[in-house]
Design a protein around this motif. Structure first.
Motif, PDB file in Angstrom:
ATOM      1  N   LEU A 332      12.540  84.939  40.221  1.00 39.33           N
ATOM      2  CA  LEU A 332      12.042  84.110  41.331  1.00 39.33           C
ATOM      3  C   LEU A 332      10.521  84.260  41.439  1.00 39.33           C
ATOM      4  O   LEU A 332       9.791  83.275  41.601  1.00 39.33           O
ATOM      5  N   GLY A 333      10.037  85.485  41.291  1.00 46.18           N
ATOM      6  CA  GLY A 333       8.591  85.733  41.360  1.00 46.18           C
ATOM      7  C   GLY A 333       7.867  84.985  40.250  1.00 46.18           C
ATOM      8  O   GLY A 333       6.815  84.374  40.483  1.00 46.18           O
ATOM      9  N   LYS A 334       8.447  84.986  39.035  1.00 45.76           N
ATOM     10  CA  LYS A 334       7.786  84.311  37.913  1.00 45.76           C
ATOM     11  C   LYS A 334       7.788  82.796  38.139  1.00 45.76           C
ATOM     12  O   LYS A 334       6.814  82.104  37.810  1.00 45.76           O
ATOM     13  N   THR A 335       8.859  82.278  38.734  1.00 46.48           N
ATOM     14  CA  THR A 335       8.929  80.841  39.034  1.00 46.48           C
ATOM     15  C   THR A 335       7.795  80.462  39.984  1.00 46.48           C
ATOM     16  O   THR A 335       7.092  79.468  39.776  1.00 46.48           O
ATOM     17  N   ARG A 336       7.614  81.255  41.019  1.00 51.32           N
ATOM     18  CA  ARG A 336       6.540  80.970  41.995  1.00 51.32           C
ATOM     19  C   ARG A 336       5.169  81.050  41.322  1.00 51.32           C
ATOM     20  O   ARG A 336       4.282  80.243  41.607  1.00 51.32           O
ATOM     21  N   GLU A 337       5.007  82.036  40.429  1.00 47.07           N
ATOM     22  CA  GLU A 337       3.714  82.185  39.727  1.00 47.07           C
ATOM     23  C   GLU A 337       3.424  80.961  38.864  1.00 47.07           C
ATOM     24  O   GLU A 337       2.314  80.425  38.881  1.00 47.07           O
ATOM     25  N   HIS A 338       4.436  80.517  38.090  1.00 48.70           N
ATOM     26  CA  HIS A 338       4.224  79.362  37.210  1.00 48.70           C
ATOM     27  C   HIS A 338       3.961  78.098  38.022  1.00 48.70           C
ATOM     28  O   HIS A 338       3.161  77.254  37.628  1.00 48.70           O
ATOM     29  N   LEU A 339       4.599  77.985  39.172  1.00 50.54           N
ATOM     30  CA  LEU A 339       4.375  76.827  40.047  1.00 50.54           C
ATOM     31  C   LEU A 339       2.925  76.839  40.551  1.00 50.54           C
ATOM     32  O   LEU A 339       2.212  75.823  40.451  1.00 50.54           O
ATOM     33  N   ALA A 340       2.484  77.981  41.060  1.00 52.24           N
ATOM     34  CA  ALA A 340       1.122  78.068  41.616  1.00 52.24           C
ATOM     35  C   ALA A 340       0.088  77.806  40.525  1.00 52.24           C
ATOM     36  O   ALA A 340      -0.899  77.084  40.745  1.00 52.24           O
ATOM     37  N   ASP A 341       0.336  78.350  39.337  1.00 49.31           N
ATOM     38  CA  ASP A 341      -0.598  78.155  38.214  1.00 49.31           C
ATOM     39  C   ASP A 341      -0.705  76.666  37.868  1.00 49.31           C
ATOM     40  O   ASP A 341      -1.819  76.138  37.722  1.00 49.31           O
ATOM     41  N   ALA A 342       0.451  75.977  37.779  1.00 48.94           N
ATOM     42  CA  ALA A 342       0.429  74.557  37.398  1.00 48.94           C
ATOM     43  C   ALA A 342      -0.261  73.726  38.479  1.00 48.94           C
ATOM     44  O   ALA A 342      -1.079  72.848  38.171  1.00 48.94           O
ATOM     45  N   LEU A 343       0.040  74.019  39.744  1.00 44.24           N
ATOM     46  CA  LEU A 343      -0.573  73.227  40.823  1.00 44.24           C
ATOM     47  C   LEU A 343      -2.088  73.439  40.844  1.00 44.24           C
ATOM     48  O   LEU A 343      -2.853  72.498  41.052  1.00 44.24           O
ATOM     49  N   SER A 344      -2.504  74.680  40.579  1.00 39.04           N
ATOM     50  CA  SER A 344      -3.948  74.954  40.603  1.00 39.04           C
ATOM     51  C   SER A 344      -4.670  74.247  39.462  1.00 39.04           C
ATOM     52  O   SER A 344      -5.879  74.052  39.512  1.00 39.04           O
ATOM     53  N   LYS A 345      -3.928  73.848  38.412  1.00 37.63           N
ATOM     54  CA  LYS A 345      -4.562  73.185  37.247  1.00 37.63           C
ATOM     55  C   LYS A 345      -4.294  71.689  37.239  1.00 37.63           C
ATOM     56  O   LYS A 345      -4.495  71.026  36.223  1.00 37.63           O
ATOM     57  N   GLY A 346      -3.769  71.156  38.347  1.00 34.47           N
ATOM     58  CA  GLY A 346      -3.703  69.701  38.468  1.00 34.47           C
ATOM     59  C   GLY A 346      -2.328  69.071  38.339  1.00 34.47           C
ATOM     60  O   GLY A 346      -2.229  67.838  38.298  1.00 34.47           O
ATOM     61  N   ALA A 347      -1.258  69.868  38.255  1.00 31.09           N
ATOM     62  CA  ALA A 347       0.088  69.268  38.173  1.00 31.09           C
ATOM     63  C   ALA A 347       0.436  68.623  39.519  1.00 31.09           C
ATOM     64  O   ALA A 347      -0.065  69.040  40.570  1.00 31.09           O
ATOM     65  N   ARG A 348       1.306  67.605  39.461  1.00 29.96           N
ATOM     66  CA  ARG A 348       1.766  66.913  40.684  1.00 29.96           C
ATOM     67  C   ARG A 348       3.161  67.406  41.017  1.00 29.96           C
ATOM     68  O   ARG A 348       4.062  67.351  40.165  1.00 29.96           O
ATOM     69  N   LEU A 349       3.365  67.876  42.251  1.00 31.45           N
ATOM     70  CA  LEU A 349       4.688  68.347  42.678  1.00 31.45           C
ATOM     71  C   LEU A 349       5.516  67.150  43.149  1.00 31.45           C
ATOM     72  O   LEU A 349       5.129  66.473  44.108  1.00 31.45           O
ATOM     73  N   LEU A 350       6.659  66.895  42.482  1.00 30.86           N
ATOM     74  CA  LEU A 350       7.484  65.728  42.838  1.00 30.86           C
ATOM     75  C   LEU A 350       8.765  66.108  43.559  1.00 30.86           C
ATOM     76  O   LEU A 350       9.381  65.281  44.233  1.00 30.86           O
ATOM     77  N   ALA A 351       9.225  67.346  43.383  1.00 34.20           N
ATOM     78  CA  ALA A 351      10.455  67.775  44.065  1.00 34.20           C
ATOM     79  C   ALA A 351      10.443  69.295  44.158  1.00 34.20           C
ATOM     80  O   ALA A 351       9.861  69.965  43.304  1.00 34.20           O
ATOM     81  N   GLY A 352      11.109  69.828  45.188  1.00 37.72           N
ATOM     82  CA  GLY A 352      11.248  71.278  45.331  1.00 37.72           C
ATOM     83  C   GLY A 352       9.939  71.952  45.681  1.00 37.72           C
ATOM     84  O   GLY A 352       9.179  71.478  46.517  1.00 37.72           O
ATOM     85  N   GLY A 353       9.701  73.095  45.030  1.00 35.73           N
ATOM     86  CA  GLY A 353       8.443  73.797  45.252  1.00 35.73           C
ATOM     87  C   GLY A 353       8.539  74.903  46.291  1.00 35.73           C
ATOM     88  O   GLY A 353       7.549  75.563  46.585  1.00 35.73           O
ATOM     89  N   ALA A 354       9.743  75.108  46.856  1.00 37.78           N
ATOM     90  CA  ALA A 354       9.891  76.139  47.898  1.00 37.78           C
ATOM     91  C   ALA A 354      11.355  76.542  47.995  1.00 37.78           C
ATOM     92  O   ALA A 354      12.235  75.883  47.429  1.00 37.78           O
ATOM     93  N   ALA A 355      11.599  77.593  48.755  1.00 38.38           N
ATOM     94  CA  ALA A 355      12.988  78.008  49.016  1.00 38.38           C
ATOM     95  C   ALA A 355      13.609  77.026  50.015  1.00 38.38           C
ATOM     96  O   ALA A 355      12.894  76.435  50.828  1.00 38.38           O
ATOM     97  N   PRO A 356      14.933  76.828  49.965  1.00 36.56           N
ATOM     98  CA  PRO A 356      15.548  75.968  50.985  1.00 36.56           C
ATOM     99  C   PRO A 356      15.455  76.631  52.361  1.00 36.56           C
ATOM    100  O   PRO A 356      15.413  77.860  52.462  1.00 36.56           O
TER     101      PRO A 356
END
Ligand code: NAD
Length: 487
Positions: A332-356
């Motif tokens: 779970l920690g690695k998932t959050r890290e990869h998400l933050a890294d991608a968003l910081s480099k310009g990825a667009r979040l289309l779904a999810g991105g957080a715990a329910p």
């Protein structure tokens, strides 16, 4: 079932109390402690290897048909108790009960498949330069196998090793992952029910860096069959203190290519299944998707909708949920890290991105299926294994570019293609540098075809006849004959 296995190890045919039951096991949906297992001591490791060594002669000496019969019985007793075994797996691993039951039934199928392969171990006769020689190649079992397994498929990844090894005539010592030991112990208990002779199968538990490492270094173990991360696989390869056979089934960073001719609905359904099933904690999970530019935006919209439509829940109380909790805090920690890294480099979040949201998710390792668009190869999500419910997507313009992007990774486990154009399918499937290429499906593996990785994804094969031959040595017997008197 847990109460029968709590604090136990299966050594020499007996489910015995561990000398040091210090490893706690938790329900990843609630954080509750569900039991304790042993950290195998040097004496317990020795006892398990000695039991397997003592059993090797009699087991390998049995007619293949007898070994086959034991494996068929094991498959039968496992299938008969699939519901209880599935609930046990969900309790320690998190995947919803229906999915866990499917895994247990596949384990039973593996037992039957290798039961049938056991009676088809045959050698070869090879021509020599002159007619007075016969060369025969026999296949003989390697000996004692040490199986070290991860937590994402706690039954199947034990079963592929156990069944291939037993069919070949080997005996085995199994060390499952620390967080999912009970499923492996339950398989040990089923070996008792199936009447498999004492010592042929042993299950010891404990930390990989101690118990697993001791197995790697043990001179009484002839082969290590390992499934786990590339990092630990490399360490195992480098740290063996004697020459031994190794099969290393390691990590992946699996691409999917969707061409302009693809059936878009099928491609979206496939992407949703193989990116998010088991919360993406699958070595052959789709980590990254390359979509032909003309259909890129439509694909993004539909995959985001599919991800949002998946139900996240406690898979024990909601057996039909699509996603349970992740198995532990680490992925779970690695998932959050990869998400933050991608968003910081310009990825667009289309779904999810957080715990329910909700009290029922507060203590577990839950995360919503997450879709990221416009990803590039400077983002970890596109180049490293995440092992979480998240996928990165990028457009492509030519098939050559798609293959280059897909192969731009140190891994080589599985890859996926959706296309209706046969020329494109041929070009892509030949060009992808992966052990498996699945086309217009995301179920890449079947039990009767070899499965294995290349590059940093590993060595050796499981599944199929190859998955049994991995447990055998060749022996060449070359005999010179004279013509009989009077001939
Ligand atoms: P891991 O490498 O951390 O652990 C796997 C096993 O190795 C565990 O039983 C662990 O206790 C043991 N171990 C750890 N250190 C050891 C050491 N020094 N010596 C011997 N054993 C040691 O992997 P994990 O987190 O449990 O599993 C996830 C990984 O497994 C992912 O990378 C995934 O891709 C991979 N995997 C690969 C396949 C495949 O078929 N290629 C299948 C499933 C999972």
């Amino acid at each position: 079932m847990i109460s029968d296995l709590n604090g136990k190890m299966y050594i020499g045919g007996t489910m015995m109390a561990a000398q040091s039951a210090t490893v706690a096991v938790f329900d990843p949906a609630t954080g509750d402690k569900i039991g304790m297992v042993g950290a195998a001591t040097a004496a317990e490791i020795e006892a398990a290897v000695s039991a397997a060594r003592a059993a090797f002669g009699p087991w390998s000496g049995l007619p293949a048909k007898a070994r086959s019969g034991y494996l068929h019985r094991l498959g039968d007793v496992i299938a008969a108790d699939a519901d209880a075994m599935a609930r046990l797996m969900t309790l320690e691993q998190g995947k919803p009960v229906n999915e866990a039951r499917g895994e247990i039934l596949k384990l039973a199928e593996t037992c039957h498949f290798y039961a049938e392969e056991a009676v088809r171990i045959h050698g070869e006769t090879i021509p020599n330069d002159t007619n007075d020689f016969d060369s025969t190649v026999l296949r003989e079992p390697i000996g004692v196998v040490g199986a070290i397994t991860p937590w994402n498929y706690p039954a199947e990844l034990v079963g592929w090793k156990l069944c291939g090894a037993l069919a070949a005539g080997c005996t085995i010592v199994i060390k499952p992952a620390e967080i999912t030991p009970f499923t492996a112990l339950a398989i040990g208990a089923k070996c008792i029910d199936a009447g498999i002779p004492a010592g042929v199968v042993n299950v010891i538990t404990g930390p990989g860096s101690e118990v697993g490492q001791a197995m790697v270094e043990h001179k009484g173990i002839d082969k290590i069959a390992f499934t786990g991360s590339s990092k630990v696989g490399l360490r195992i390869q480098q740290s063996a203190t004697s020459v031994k056979r190794m099969a290393l089934e390691l990590g992946g960073n699996c691409p999917m290519i969707v061409t302009a001719s693809a059936d878009l609905k099928a491609a979206v359904a496939g992407a949703a299944r193989r990116s998010f099933r088991n919360c993406g904690q699958i070595c052959i999970a789709i980590n990254r998707i390359y979509v032909a530019r003309p259909i890129y935006e439509s694909f993004l919209i539909q995959l985001a909708q599919a991800a949002d439509g998946l139900r996240v829940a406690n898979g024990l109380t909601d057996p039909c949920a699509d996603l349970g909790p992740m198995a532990s805090a680490e992925p779970l920690g690695k998932t959050r890290e990869h998400l933050a890294d991608a968003l910081s480099k310009g990825a667009r979040l289309l779904a999810g991105g957080a715990a329910p949201q909700g009290a029922e998710f507060a203590k577990g390792h839950f995360f919503r299926p997450t879709v990221l668009a416009d990803c590039t190869h400077d983002m970890h999500i596109m180049t490293e294994e995440t092992f979480g419910p998240i996928v990165g997507i990028a457009p492509f313009d030519t098939l050559t570019e798609a293959v280059a992007l897909a192969n731009d990774t140190p891994y080589g486990l599985a890859s996926y293609v959706y296309s209706k154009a046969s020329d494109d399918i041929r070009y892509l499937s030949r060009g992808l540098d992966y052990g498996s290429v699945a086309v217009n499906t995301v179920d890449a593996g079947i039990i009767n075809a070899p499965y294995g990785g290349r590059k940093q994804s590993g060595l050796g094969y499981e599944h199929g006849r190859e998955g049994m031959l991995e447990y055998m040595n060749f022996k060449h017997i070359r005999v010179r004959f004279d013509l009989p008197e009077g001939a």
